[in-house]
Scaffold this active site. Sequence first.
Site, PDB file in Angstrom:
ATOM      1  N   GLU A 229      -7.736   4.377  -1.353  1.00  0.00           N
ATOM      2  CA  GLU A 229      -7.177   3.887  -0.084  1.00  0.00           C
ATOM      3  C   GLU A 229      -5.812   4.527   0.048  1.00  0.00           C
ATOM      4  O   GLU A 229      -4.874   4.183  -0.670  1.00  0.00           O
ATOM      5  CB  GLU A 229      -7.086   2.362  -0.099  1.00  0.00           C
ATOM      6  N   CYS A 263       0.523   0.955   5.388  1.00  0.00           N
ATOM      7  CA  CYS A 263      -0.419   2.069   5.474  1.00  0.00           C
ATOM      8  C   CYS A 263      -0.919   2.219   6.895  1.00  0.00           C
ATOM      9  O   CYS A 263      -1.218   3.317   7.339  1.00  0.00           O
ATOM     10  CB  CYS A 263      -1.584   1.864   4.516  1.00  0.00           C
TER      11      CYS A 263
HETATM   12  P1  NAD Z   1       1.960   6.405  -5.031  1.00  0.00           P
HETATM   13  O1  NAD Z   1       0.808   7.323  -4.852  1.00  0.00           O
HETATM   14  O2  NAD Z   1       3.295   6.984  -5.314  1.00  0.00           O
HETATM   15  O3  NAD Z   1       1.661   5.384  -6.234  1.00  0.00           O
HETATM   16  C1  NAD Z   1       0.543   4.540  -6.249  1.00  0.00           C
HETATM   17  C2  NAD Z   1       0.231   4.130  -7.680  1.00  0.00           C
HETATM   18  O4  NAD Z   1      -0.199   5.269  -8.414  1.00  0.00           O
HETATM   19  C3  NAD Z   1       1.419   3.544  -8.441  1.00  0.00           C
HETATM   20  O5  NAD Z   1       0.967   2.443  -9.186  1.00  0.00           O
HETATM   21  C4  NAD Z   1       1.832   4.694  -9.343  1.00  0.00           C
HETATM   22  O6  NAD Z   1       2.482   4.278 -10.526  1.00  0.00           O
HETATM   23  C5  NAD Z   1       0.495   5.325  -9.649  1.00  0.00           C
HETATM   24  N1  NAD Z   1       0.544   6.749 -10.061  1.00  0.00           N
HETATM   25  C6  NAD Z   1       1.420   7.696  -9.648  1.00  0.00           C
HETATM   26  N2  NAD Z   1       1.106   8.881 -10.222  1.00  0.00           N
HETATM   27  C7  NAD Z   1       0.008   8.677 -10.998  1.00  0.00           C
HETATM   28  C8  NAD Z   1      -0.796   9.510 -11.820  1.00  0.00           C
HETATM   29  N3  NAD Z   1      -0.521  10.814 -11.970  1.00  0.00           N
HETATM   30  N4  NAD Z   1      -1.859   8.961 -12.455  1.00  0.00           N
HETATM   31  C9  NAD Z   1      -2.158   7.662 -12.303  1.00  0.00           C
HETATM   32  N5  NAD Z   1      -1.421   6.807 -11.542  1.00  0.00           N
HETATM   33  C10 NAD Z   1      -0.362   7.318 -10.888  1.00  0.00           C
HETATM   34  O7  NAD Z   1       1.987   5.493  -3.735  1.00  0.00           O
HETATM   35  P2  NAD Z   1       3.006   4.319  -3.338  1.00  0.00           P
HETATM   36  O8  NAD Z   1       4.337   4.896  -2.999  1.00  0.00           O
HETATM   37  O9  NAD Z   1       2.950   3.242  -4.361  1.00  0.00           O
HETATM   38  O10 NAD Z   1       2.321   3.737  -2.033  1.00  0.00           O
HETATM   39  C11 NAD Z   1       2.560   4.250  -0.749  1.00  0.00           C
HETATM   40  C12 NAD Z   1       1.335   4.974  -0.229  1.00  0.00           C
HETATM   41  O11 NAD Z   1       0.209   4.113  -0.302  1.00  0.00           O
HETATM   42  C13 NAD Z   1       1.451   5.344   1.227  1.00  0.00           C
HETATM   43  O12 NAD Z   1       0.923   6.637   1.430  1.00  0.00           O
HETATM   44  C14 NAD Z   1       0.568   4.319   1.935  1.00  0.00           C
HETATM   45  O13 NAD Z   1       0.063   4.723   3.182  1.00  0.00           O
HETATM   46  C15 NAD Z   1      -0.501   4.116   0.925  1.00  0.00           C
HETATM   47  N6  NAD Z   1      -1.185   2.840   1.115  1.00  0.00           N
HETATM   48  C16 NAD Z   1      -2.477   2.864   1.575  1.00  0.00           C
HETATM   49  C17 NAD Z   1      -3.147   1.658   1.815  1.00  0.00           C
HETATM   50  C18 NAD Z   1      -4.545   1.643   2.334  1.00  0.00           C
HETATM   51  O14 NAD Z   1      -5.158   0.564   2.343  1.00  0.00           O
HETATM   52  N7  NAD Z   1      -5.111   2.736   2.782  1.00  0.00           N
HETATM   53  C19 NAD Z   1      -2.492   0.452   1.555  1.00  0.00           C
HETATM   54  C20 NAD Z   1      -1.186   0.475   1.079  1.00  0.00           C
HETATM   55  C21 NAD Z   1      -0.540   1.678   0.857  1.00  0.00           C
END
Ligand code: NAD
Length: 457
Positions: A229, A263
Amino acid sequence: MNQLPIYNPATGELITEVPADDAASVAAKSQQARAAQAHWATVPLAERKACITRFRAAIVAELDALAATMTRETGKPIKMSRNELNGLLGRIDFFLAEVDSSTATQTVFNDGGMTEQIEHIPLGVVANISAWNYPWFVGGNVFIPALLTGNAVLYKPSEYATMTGLAIARLLHAAGVPQDVFVPLIGGAAVGAALLEQRIDGLFFTGSYATGAKLAQAMGQRLVKLQLELGGKDPTYVCDDADPQTAAESLADGAMYNTGQSCCSVERIYVHEKIYDAFVAAFVATVKTFEVGDPMLDSTYIGAITRAPQLDVLDAQVADAQARGATLLVGGHRLAGPGNGYAPTVFANVNHGMELMREESFGPIIGIQKVASDAEAVRLMNDTRYGLTAGVFTPDEARAKALLAQVNAGSVYWNCCDRVSPRLPWSGYGDSGMGLTLSTYGIQTFTRPKAWHLRQV
Ligand code: NAD
């Protein structure tokens, strides 16, 4: 053990440090979850539901404190933190009401001594790597139905919502979910990466496209169920017959709620030229009423940008839009003082040559573009690699439906925006993701079907 520092993004202050996981502890906890899952799957559904019902009651009892914790670590305005927790209650109620019928074994054929049945069995051990912007919502969309359907959950909250993640674990355990069945893993990207190395039966990720794509690549050879997501660049079109004032008020909220860090925030607005000037004036007037400040105050509408690096993204989009001739109507800069503040920002006269209209902003910033026809609006709405949500404002239902039918997005809105319902599937098209949560499909997604062919002899 490593320590993870947790900062308040509204003040820059260190709140606390918590013990973090490392590769060895992630491996050990994953093995414990694997061992515990088989028993959890045999616990009657009524008992698993009772655990989630007690979890719900604990959230109600502690709601104000939980909201304050979330606000301190994410900068989310306190009223919106309470809204999220109250909204979660409705989602829990939906899952509790629907889990029996969604997962009951179905007899789909019964004739001549032959019976065919579909059984829904748990996936097993699922990994949930989560985002910080709605930690209760996006986590709860996964771990609640996953636990109800008999899975063990390895839950990695975002490093920007760790205290909330630990509170979730504490309340689930107190409600009767065994420690090894819901397992928080604390840390950032390295802990998430270590989790991917474990034997898991499903990976449910919420976060950015950039991270989601990395995860998909890492899992490529593994043939493990994968749901992503991801972000969006969600458009709305305001038709010439819409009321500009009503549409502007709704869309200003859709663009700026949660400081634009949703999001499904409205990220692009197209307005028919006949009402463009009236709409833009009403939009800017609405944005000017938004109180910016201390997220702990009830009166605050615009809180902090949770991740400091996002300020650079916003600065870059502002500079690029200005360099390409956009008109800055309000904001366009960081706020003075400690913490990650950004002024609510509105641009007019934008176009798709600008980064602002192409890539997720994830902040209180929006571009409003004039269009001459419905056809132009549809073309621009679809001019994106994302496809999470899209909306149309018009009193004419048939016109809205005809337009939205042409738009490539998982959720479409008529005269509303920035809205999620537990009853409807939540899914992104294109680079907004794959798989879904919520709705009855979002319960079944934590199970796999087992097909029974039964012949009486
Ligand atoms: P992010 O991708 O920076 O991090 C998300 C998660 O991934 C965190 O827990 C992080 O620690 C982990 N992570 C980061 N690098 C990793 C790796 N290499 N391997 C495994 N895990 C890793 O995103 P964010 O800043 O936490 O969230 C914001 C983003 O999420 C925005 O783009 C937003 O649109 C999206 N979002 C989407 C939805 C949806 O339902 N579609 C909902 C909420 C947020």
